[in-house]
Design a protein around this motif. Sequence first.
Motif, PDB file in Angstrom:
ATOM      1  N   ASN A 214      -7.851 -51.542  71.550  1.00 44.10           N
ATOM      2  CA  ASN A 214      -6.716 -50.642  71.360  1.00 44.10           C
ATOM      3  C   ASN A 214      -6.068 -50.282  72.697  1.00 44.10           C
TER       4      ASN A 214
ATOM      5  N   ALA B 220      -2.765 -44.774  60.397  1.00 43.18           N
ATOM      6  CA  ALA B 220      -3.194 -45.766  61.382  1.00 43.18           C
ATOM      7  C   ALA B 220      -2.055 -46.654  61.845  1.00 43.18           C
TER       8      ALA B 220
ATOM      9  N   GLU C  99     -10.125 -45.565  64.961  1.00 43.36           N
ATOM     10  CA  GLU C  99      -9.485 -45.573  66.275  1.00 43.36           C
ATOM     11  C   GLU C  99      -7.965 -45.473  66.156  1.00 43.36           C
ATOM     12  N   LEU C 100      -7.376 -46.266  65.274  1.00 42.92           N
ATOM     13  CA  LEU C 100      -5.918 -46.293  65.140  1.00 42.92           C
ATOM     14  C   LEU C 100      -5.373 -44.983  64.566  1.00 42.92           C
TER      15      LEU C 100
ATOM     16  N   THR D 100      -4.379 -55.294  66.820  1.00 46.39           N
ATOM     17  CA  THR D 100      -3.184 -55.501  66.004  1.00 46.39           C
ATOM     18  C   THR D 100      -3.503 -55.435  64.513  1.00 46.39           C
TER      19      THR D 100
END
Length: 369
Positions: free
Chosen positions: A245, A301, A273-274, A251
């Motif tokens: 990230n 996200a 995380e996103l 992606t």
Amino acid sequence: MSLSQQDVAKLLADPSPVVRAQTTAKIASHFESKEFTAEERAIAEDIFRALVKDAELVVREALANTLKASEDLPRDVALAMARDVESVSLPVLKYSEVFSDEDLIAILRSEGAAKQEAIALRSNVSEAVSEAVIDTGNENAVAKLVSNEGAAITEKSYGRVMNEYKESDMVSGSLSRRPSLPASIAQRLMSSLSDRLQEYVVSRKDLDFDQASNLILQVRERATVSLLKNGSSHEELVKLVKQLNKSGKLTPSLVLRALCTGDMMFFECAMSELAGIPLKNAQALIHDEGALGLKSLYTKAGMLMAYFPFVKAAIRVHREMDYSGEQNDREVFASRLLERLLTVFELPDQELSPNEVEYLVTKLQQYSA
């Protein structure tokens, strides 16, 4: 065979180097096979201490080659041979287990390149010795170290190798052939190699920059998913996802690609995380069978909505299967998911256009292959 002090005197007094070398090999062979009494062993050790000072190279070579793997080789004799010329020292440095880590580190710091490379190829290399090999700055030794499956290397040391030898094709090639790497290090390696590949592909006249970039992206993503198939710990995955990230490589297509090969743990970490939420919260939303939990997480996200039907189908298939993550399960998973999606997208009430469906199904066929 028995030994006496008279034998010692006769051996050392023999004027023929060839005869002394043959007798040396014979005594060393009997010593190695543990055929001597305690008294005879003591005599043999005295012989070895005298022979490591023999003026004739052929004698010292015979001693080193016969005793290189002996677990009973006296340490002082081994150290004397390690300081000798390469034809004597290299067999002992590569094979003898009587050296301590401190011995090997001292030799790495004081001896030449060939001896450093021999130590890098030992069947067991501790983390401390691996670090000392990297400290030498010897590119050949470092390449041999990272290709040696018996070498224990910390993630910090791998990072040093990546930083200090990023321009070395030899070291990169050795790293790429190592069967097991920390996930974050493997991703850095793949990124480095794919950047070099992109330079080559862009230089081709038959591909424009966008085509080359898309090709490299697919190669990198496939390599990353292949890395995940080798098995990564939870901590490694969290670190890898954060690294991806941070570098802009986490992606939507990579996340989908991993999910469609059955890697739920990576998908969970990636969505956490996103979306910027704790992992346990992301897991609860992903596996909530209600209609809104997954979609709200997916939107937060920043994932492409065109992929959402695939994500729902993949999670449903994962839930239905007794999924273990083994290679056979991954193949079955991809096959079942592909069958499910081909069935789903034949329904008339789907929101995706025919072109979008064709694109995504083609993508998934690539993943399952």
